[in-house]
Write a protein that holds these residues in place. Structure first.
Motif, mmCIF file in Angstrom:
data_model
loop_
_atom_site.group_PDB
_atom_site.id
_atom_site.type_symbol
_atom_site.label_atom_id
_atom_site.label_comp_id
_atom_site.label_asym_id
_atom_site.label_seq_id
_atom_site.Cartn_x
_atom_site.Cartn_y
_atom_site.Cartn_z
ATOM 1 N N LYS A 137 9.083 6.987 -7.630
ATOM 2 C CA LYS A 137 7.796 7.266 -6.775
ATOM 3 C C LYS A 137 7.617 7.112 -5.501
ATOM 4 O O LYS A 137 6.764 7.259 -4.868
ATOM 5 N N LEU A 138 8.766 6.440 -5.032
ATOM 6 C CA LEU A 138 8.957 6.439 -3.467
ATOM 7 C C LEU A 138 9.249 7.658 -2.763
ATOM 8 O O LEU A 138 10.031 8.476 -3.410
ATOM 9 N N LYS A 139 8.748 7.976 -1.762
ATOM 10 C CA LYS A 139 8.996 8.991 -0.909
ATOM 11 C C LYS A 139 10.487 9.072 -0.629
ATOM 12 O O LYS A 139 11.414 9.852 -0.449
ATOM 13 N N ASN A 140 11.089 7.894 0.079
ATOM 14 C CA ASN A 140 12.233 7.745 0.500
ATOM 15 C C ASN A 140 12.625 6.368 0.482
ATOM 16 O O ASN A 140 11.673 5.387 0.158
ATOM 17 N N ASP A 141 13.847 5.851 1.038
ATOM 18 C CA ASP A 141 14.231 4.435 1.153
ATOM 19 C C ASP A 141 13.358 3.491 2.215
ATOM 20 O O ASP A 141 13.619 2.511 2.363
ATOM 21 N N TYR A 142 12.587 4.237 2.970
ATOM 22 C CA TYR A 142 11.688 3.583 4.052
ATOM 23 C C TYR A 142 10.222 3.434 3.543
ATOM 24 O O TYR A 142 9.485 2.730 4.161
ATOM 25 N N ASP A 143 10.120 4.045 2.242
ATOM 26 C CA ASP A 143 8.584 4.002 1.652
ATOM 27 C C ASP A 143 8.515 2.628 1.105
ATOM 28 O O ASP A 143 8.364 2.501 0.084
ATOM 29 N N MET A 144 8.506 1.398 1.878
ATOM 30 C CA MET A 144 8.555 -0.003 1.288
ATOM 31 C C MET A 144 7.481 -0.626 1.707
ATOM 32 O O MET A 144 6.747 -0.509 2.733
ATOM 33 N N ARG A 145 7.197 -1.827 0.905
ATOM 34 C CA ARG A 145 6.093 -2.525 1.163
ATOM 35 C C ARG A 145 6.507 -3.939 1.417
ATOM 36 O O ARG A 145 7.264 -4.278 2.182
ATOM 37 N N ARG A 146 5.963 -4.856 0.549
ATOM 38 C CA ARG A 146 6.608 -6.400 0.723
ATOM 39 C C ARG A 146 8.389 -6.385 0.502
ATOM 40 O O ARG A 146 8.859 -7.080 1.179
#
Length: 339
Positions: A300-309
């Protein structure tokens, strides 16, 4: 090919080697910092052409083309940046901009787990050591990790010294023990200062001021800094042991967004060092099995930088890191070929 050459030189600002008219040219962009509306941007403002020992200065890309086309219209890009071939450069470019689909296609066949990292505590000006207590086992794990990291960093500095310098110095183990003893003595005399500066005594600065025992060996700056960093981290751990509040190490997985990862959790490791960085603030790394639920969450993430907490994605095979991503720096690297 002209458009691609312009992109490499003007947008990517990399050195390019081309073949034109039967000759090889190396084109180096001159990089300047251009300020516009308060923002700074790196730009290629001129170019230097090198061929057969001659250098030609070019004020713009059009002049570069004019020289290259003196032997004909055909221009072939041979290499770019630090890569030996243009194909290698393009492969690296594709990897830099890879999306999550591409990452999973690349690493799922070889990886057996992945990790995400987050802060151990909630830090602010009022609570520099957070509000949650670090347990003895967690503190012991973090202490071992920072000690290993500092010693490895110090050894790296020692190995870079010349043979002559190493002959003048004690063997590494003795030297390292001496530097650590020097730190302990320095810190013990500055207890109040350490308390006021979050565990820092800036021991490494004494080396730069030529006040340290081995200051004359410039290459040992890293050793002194590593010991200084270790001391600050150990002080932080002692302060965090005094906190009274507690919470589960995997409490983030109780948040609905991370619920699909709950069943995949394998272990949690606490420390100041993880696969992509070292920090003076204690963090924790959660390791997950690659199962249907966790893979579905990753997809579901766009890429490995599409991060939250939880951030700083890494993939592993037999506990060896084969992919490392640093979220805030938006930088990642493939380690699968390393042994």
């Amino acid at each position: 090919m002209t458009r691609e050459l312009r992109r490499l030189l003007e947008e990517n600002c990399v050195t390019v080697t081309v073949e034109a008219g039967g000759k090889i040219f190396r084109i180096e962009p001159e990089i300047s910092v251009v300020f516009s509306d308060g923002a700074a941007e790196w730009k290629a403002t001129a170019f230097n052409l090198f061929s057969e020992g001659d250098k030609t200065a070019c004020k713009n890309f059009e002049r570069v083309l004019e020289i290259l086309r003196q032997g004909g219209e055909e221009i072939k890009i041979v290499s770019a940046g630090d890569f030996e071939t243009y194909d290698e450069y393009l492969a690296d470019e594709r990897f830099k901009h890879i999306d999550m689909t591409g990452l999973l296609e690349k690493y799922l066949p070889i990886a057996d787990e992945f990790s995400l990292t987050t802060s151990f505590n909630k830090y602010d000006a009022e609570h520099p050591y957070g509000i949650y207590k670090v347990g003895e086992s967690e503190a012991s794990e973090a202490e071992k990790g920072i000690e290993e990291y500092a010693k490895k960093s110090a050894l790296s500095a020692y190995k870079r010294l010349s043979d002559g310098q190493r002959r003048e110095l004690p063997p590494f183990e003795k030297l390292y023990d001496e530097v650590k003893a020097e730190y302990r003595s320095y810190a013990a005399a500055r207890g109040k200062f350490m308390e006021e500066h979050g565990g820092n005594v800036f021991f490494g600065d004494e080396f730069a001021r030529d006040n340290a025992k081995y200051s004359k060996y410039d290459g040992l700056q890293q050793m002194y800094s590593a010991v200084d960093f270790e001391g600050t981290c150990l002080y932080t751990l002692e302060m965090m042991k005094k906190n009274t509040k507690t919470r589960p190490s995997d409490w983030e997985l109780g948040i609905e967004y991370y619920a699909p990862l709950k069943s995949a959790l394998k272990r949690v490791e606490t420390g100041f060092v993880w696969h992509c960085t070292a920090s003076g603030q204690l963090s924790k790394t959660l390791y997950f099995e690659l199962n249907a639920e966790s893979i579905g969450w990753l997809k579901k993430l766009k890429n490995d930088y599409d991060m939250r907490r939880l951030e700083d994605l890494a993939f592993y095979r037999a506990r060896r890191c084969i992919f490392s991503s640093c979220t805030h720096e938006e930088f990642h690297c493939d380690l699968s070929a390393e042994k």
